[in-house]
Design a protein around this motif. Structure first.
Motif, PDB file in Angstrom:
ATOM      1  N   THR A 127      57.146  12.967  72.695  1.00 36.16           N
ATOM      2  CA  THR A 127      57.598  12.741  71.319  1.00 36.16           C
ATOM      3  C   THR A 127      56.662  11.779  70.600  1.00 36.16           C
ATOM      4  O   THR A 127      56.299  11.997  69.430  1.00 36.16           O
ATOM      5  N   CYS A 128      56.255  10.714  71.292  1.00 33.43           N
ATOM      6  CA  CYS A 128      55.339   9.737  70.692  1.00 33.43           C
ATOM      7  C   CYS A 128      53.994  10.375  70.361  1.00 33.43           C
ATOM      8  O   CYS A 128      53.398  10.103  69.314  1.00 33.43           O
ATOM      9  N   ILE A 129      53.492  11.211  71.263  1.00 27.10           N
ATOM     10  CA  ILE A 129      52.218  11.897  71.023  1.00 27.10           C
ATOM     11  C   ILE A 129      52.338  12.803  69.798  1.00 27.10           C
ATOM     12  O   ILE A 129      51.435  12.853  68.952  1.00 27.10           O
ATOM     13  N   ARG A 130      53.454  13.503  69.682  1.00 25.10           N
ATOM     14  CA  ARG A 130      53.645  14.387  68.527  1.00 25.10           C
ATOM     15  C   ARG A 130      53.716  13.594  67.231  1.00 25.10           C
ATOM     16  O   ARG A 130      53.123  13.993  66.213  1.00 25.10           O
ATOM     17  N   ILE A 131      54.430  12.483  67.239  1.00 23.53           N
ATOM     18  CA  ILE A 131      54.558  11.674  66.023  1.00 23.53           C
ATOM     19  C   ILE A 131      53.188  11.130  65.600  1.00 23.53           C
ATOM     20  O   ILE A 131      52.816  11.198  64.429  1.00 23.53           O
ATOM     21  N   ALA A 132      52.442  10.593  66.577  1.00 18.29           N
ATOM     22  CA  ALA A 132      51.116  10.054  66.268  1.00 18.29           C
ATOM     23  C   ALA A 132      50.195  11.147  65.752  1.00 18.29           C
ATOM     24  O   ALA A 132      49.439  10.948  64.786  1.00 18.29           O
ATOM     25  N   GLY A 133      50.237  12.319  66.385  1.00 18.62           N
ATOM     26  CA  GLY A 133      49.391  13.428  65.949  1.00 18.62           C
ATOM     27  C   GLY A 133      49.727  13.902  64.554  1.00 18.62           C
ATOM     28  O   GLY A 133      48.832  14.189  63.740  1.00 18.62           O
ATOM     29  N   SER A 162      44.451  12.495  68.239  1.00 20.05           N
ATOM     30  CA  SER A 162      45.889  12.466  68.518  1.00 20.05           C
ATOM     31  C   SER A 162      46.549  13.789  68.138  1.00 20.05           C
ATOM     32  O   SER A 162      47.499  14.232  68.802  1.00 20.05           O
ATOM     33  N   ALA A 163      46.045  14.432  67.071  1.00 20.12           N
ATOM     34  CA  ALA A 163      46.565  15.747  66.698  1.00 20.12           C
ATOM     35  C   ALA A 163      46.146  16.799  67.722  1.00 20.12           C
ATOM     36  O   ALA A 163      46.880  17.759  67.977  1.00 20.12           O
ATOM     37  N   SER A 164      44.949  16.618  68.315  1.00 23.08           N
ATOM     38  CA  SER A 164      44.513  17.520  69.380  1.00 23.08           C
ATOM     39  C   SER A 164      45.407  17.362  70.609  1.00 23.08           C
ATOM     40  O   SER A 164      45.778  18.352  71.254  1.00 23.08           O
ATOM     41  N   TRP A 165      45.752  16.115  70.945  1.00 22.67           N
ATOM     42  CA  TRP A 165      46.677  15.880  72.063  1.00 22.67           C
ATOM     43  C   TRP A 165      48.017  16.548  71.795  1.00 22.67           C
ATOM     44  O   TRP A 165      48.633  17.102  72.702  1.00 22.67           O
ATOM     45  N   ARG A 166      48.456  16.464  70.533  1.00 18.75           N
ATOM     46  CA  ARG A 166      49.727  17.101  70.167  1.00 18.75           C
ATOM     47  C   ARG A 166      49.656  18.603  70.418  1.00 18.75           C
ATOM     48  O   ARG A 166      50.621  19.208  70.904  1.00 18.75           O
ATOM     49  N   SER A 167      48.519  19.215  70.114  1.00 20.22           N
ATOM     50  CA  SER A 167      48.352  20.649  70.356  1.00 20.22           C
ATOM     51  C   SER A 167      48.475  20.965  71.842  1.00 20.22           C
ATOM     52  O   SER A 167      49.063  21.987  72.220  1.00 20.22           O
ATOM     53  N   GLY A 168      47.906  20.081  72.683  1.00 20.69           N
ATOM     54  CA  GLY A 168      48.017  20.281  74.121  1.00 20.69           C
ATOM     55  C   GLY A 168      49.459  20.209  74.589  1.00 20.69           C
ATOM     56  O   GLY A 168      49.893  21.024  75.408  1.00 20.69           O
ATOM     57  N   VAL A 169      50.199  19.247  74.070  1.00 23.27           N
ATOM     58  CA  VAL A 169      51.610  19.107  74.433  1.00 23.27           C
ATOM     59  C   VAL A 169      52.397  20.348  74.004  1.00 23.27           C
ATOM     60  O   VAL A 169      53.201  20.895  74.779  1.00 23.27           O
ATOM     61  N   GLU A 170      52.151  20.807  72.793  1.00 24.54           N
ATOM     62  CA  GLU A 170      52.926  21.941  72.261  1.00 24.54           C
ATOM     63  C   GLU A 170      52.504  23.275  72.867  1.00 24.54           C
ATOM     64  O   GLU A 170      53.202  24.275  72.668  1.00 24.54           O
ATOM     65  N   SER A 171      51.386  23.303  73.588  1.00 23.49           N
ATOM     66  CA  SER A 171      50.978  24.542  74.236  1.00 23.49           C
ATOM     67  C   SER A 171      51.781  24.802  75.510  1.00 23.49           C
ATOM     68  O   SER A 171      51.748  25.915  76.045  1.00 23.49           O
ATOM     69  N   ILE A 172      52.498  23.788  76.001  1.00 26.36           N
ATOM     70  CA  ILE A 172      53.358  23.973  77.173  1.00 26.36           C
ATOM     71  C   ILE A 172      54.575  24.790  76.738  1.00 26.36           C
ATOM     72  O   ILE A 172      55.259  24.418  75.782  1.00 26.36           O
ATOM     73  N   ASN A 268      48.767  27.003  62.415  1.00 28.12           N
ATOM     74  CA  ASN A 268      47.844  26.060  63.036  1.00 28.12           C
ATOM     75  C   ASN A 268      46.782  25.698  62.000  1.00 28.12           C
ATOM     76  O   ASN A 268      45.914  26.510  61.677  1.00 28.12           O
ATOM     77  N   LEU A 269      46.859  24.491  61.484  1.00 28.74           N
ATOM     78  CA  LEU A 269      45.955  24.075  60.405  1.00 28.74           C
ATOM     79  C   LEU A 269      44.547  23.748  60.891  1.00 28.74           C
ATOM     80  O   LEU A 269      43.596  23.794  60.112  1.00 28.74           O
ATOM     81  N   ARG A 270      44.420  23.420  62.131  1.00 25.61           N
ATOM     82  CA  ARG A 270      43.159  22.881  62.643  1.00 25.61           C
ATOM     83  C   ARG A 270      41.935  23.756  62.362  1.00 25.61           C
ATOM     84  O   ARG A 270      40.917  23.241  61.860  1.00 25.61           O
ATOM     85  N   PRO A 271      41.954  25.073  62.664  1.00 21.39           N
ATOM     86  CA  PRO A 271      40.750  25.880  62.415  1.00 21.39           C
ATOM     87  C   PRO A 271      40.308  25.859  60.957  1.00 21.39           C
ATOM     88  O   PRO A 271      39.105  25.782  60.663  1.00 21.39           O
ATOM     89  N   ALA A 272      41.269  25.922  60.024  1.00 18.49           N
ATOM     90  CA  ALA A 272      40.917  25.919  58.603  1.00 18.49           C
ATOM     91  C   ALA A 272      40.333  24.571  58.184  1.00 18.49           C
ATOM     92  O   ALA A 272      39.374  24.511  57.405  1.00 18.49           O
ATOM     93  N   LEU A 273      40.884  23.483  58.700  1.00 16.41           N
ATOM     94  CA  LEU A 273      40.376  22.154  58.358  1.00 16.41           C
ATOM     95  C   LEU A 273      38.970  21.948  58.905  1.00 16.41           C
ATOM     96  O   LEU A 273      38.099  21.389  58.225  1.00 16.41           O
ATOM     97  N   VAL A 274      38.735  22.395  60.130  1.00 13.56           N
ATOM     98  CA  VAL A 274      37.403  22.274  60.728  1.00 13.56           C
ATOM     99  C   VAL A 274      36.392  23.098  59.938  1.00 13.56           C
ATOM    100  O   VAL A 274      35.260  22.641  59.677  1.00 13.56           O
ATOM    101  N   GLU A 275      36.790  24.296  59.532  1.00 13.35           N
ATOM    102  CA  GLU A 275      35.886  25.142  58.743  1.00 13.35           C
ATOM    103  C   GLU A 275      35.569  24.487  57.402  1.00 13.35           C
ATOM    104  O   GLU A 275      34.420  24.535  56.933  1.00 13.35           O
TER     105      GLU A 275
END
Length: 292
Positions: A127-133, A162-172, A268-275
């Motif tokens: 939960t903390c990882i998600r909030i920080a991300g 931290s948002a990348s860590w959140r992605s890892g958590v949510e991939s479970i 998933n916003l990440r690919p668009a933001l990176v682009e």
């Protein structure tokens, strides 16, 4: 990416250490702390969700998220202290030399029992990882939405770790769905809607989101700019209050539509933001020609 799973690895490492500690030193303290933490987390989650409703229903008071968080955290801490003392006495009696469960107090059985309190800690850490991300991702989107970003080519920070860590958590499997029920701030519908509201104010970022296949469908929907003009949302943006933005009544109402909600959950916003960051070409300073 391996970095996405750094947070998951750290949490897994904690579980292993707790397992080994219970094998060697016994599981009584871990069980006592875990049971108390579970009770306090339940009170915290219930308080966050129910206190505003109860205050409005029975006292006619509108509680801000800050007051709700402080009251819920204070009550959760009190419950933790009381439960820790009570559970400590109960488990000490259950696992002492004359108790029925003494054979399970350490060794492999103790390690297995440690998985139950570890699960409570895992829930809290995830939960903390998600909030920080979520907090860092919204800050990142807000910074990319500024018009001055066009002059920052080559100097824009990478997507928040931290948002990348959140992605890892949510991939479970199943984790994101469970945490969505408990955490209104990092709820995928609410946080992604908040990010689109921030992006709707942009001159440049909005263009990329309208062209990117992951965000095109949602960004084309009318209403993001209207939400940005909502008094509560506008005030939260002015104060850089990300929690106030995500929990704004107008935004929560907008995510209530089943179709929109399903699209926001899968976004998933990440690919668009990176682009978008890659598309901003560094400005090359012009050197005046020498005069003859």
């Amino acid at each position: 990416m391996m970095s996405d799973f750094t947070g998951v690895f750290i949490v897994f490492l904690f579980v292993v250490i707790a397992f080994l500690s219970a094998m060697r030193n016994g599981v009584v303290k871990l069980l006592s702390s875990g049971a108390a933490a579970a009770a306090s987390l339940a009170i915290l989650v219930a308080g966050v969700h129910l206190l505003p409703v109860l205050a409005k229903t029975f006292a006619g008071i509108e509680l801000t998220w800050k007051v709700t968080a402080v009251l819920s955290a204070g009550l959760a801490f009190l419950v933790y202290v009381i439960c820790r003392i009570i559970c400590g006495m109960i488990f000490s009696r259950m696992f002492n030399r004359d108790g029925w469960f003494h054979s399970l107090v350490d060794g492999i059985p103790g390690g297995i029992l440690s998985l139950f309190p570890s699960a409570v800690v895992v829930f809290f850490l995830f939960t903390c990882i998600r909030i920080a991300g979520t907090l860092q991702e919204l800050n990142y989107v807000d910074s990319l939405a500024q018009d001055a970003i066009s002059e920052m080519g080559g100097r824009i920070p990478a997507y928040p770790f931290s948002a990348s860590w959140r992605s890892g958590v949510e991939s479970i499997p199943g984790v994101a769905e469970v945490l969505d029920l408990c955490d209104p701030f990092s709820n995928r519908k609410n946080r992604n809607a908040a990010a689109l509201v921030l992006a709707s104010r942009s001159t440049y970022l909005k263009v990329t989101l309208l062209d990117h296949p992951d965000t095109m469908k949602l960004m084309e929907r009318e209403g993001w700019a209207v939400l940005a003009a909502d008094p509560a949302i506008s005030d939260a943006n002015r104060k850089l209050d990300r929690v106030g933005l995500v929990l704004a009544p107008a935004l929560e109402k907008a995510t209530g539509d089943p179709v929109v909600g399903a699209e926001l959950k899968s976004l998933n916003l990440r690919p668009a933001l990176v682009e978008f960051v890659k598309s901003i070409v560094p400005v090359t300073p012009v050197t005046p020609a020498p005069q003859i």
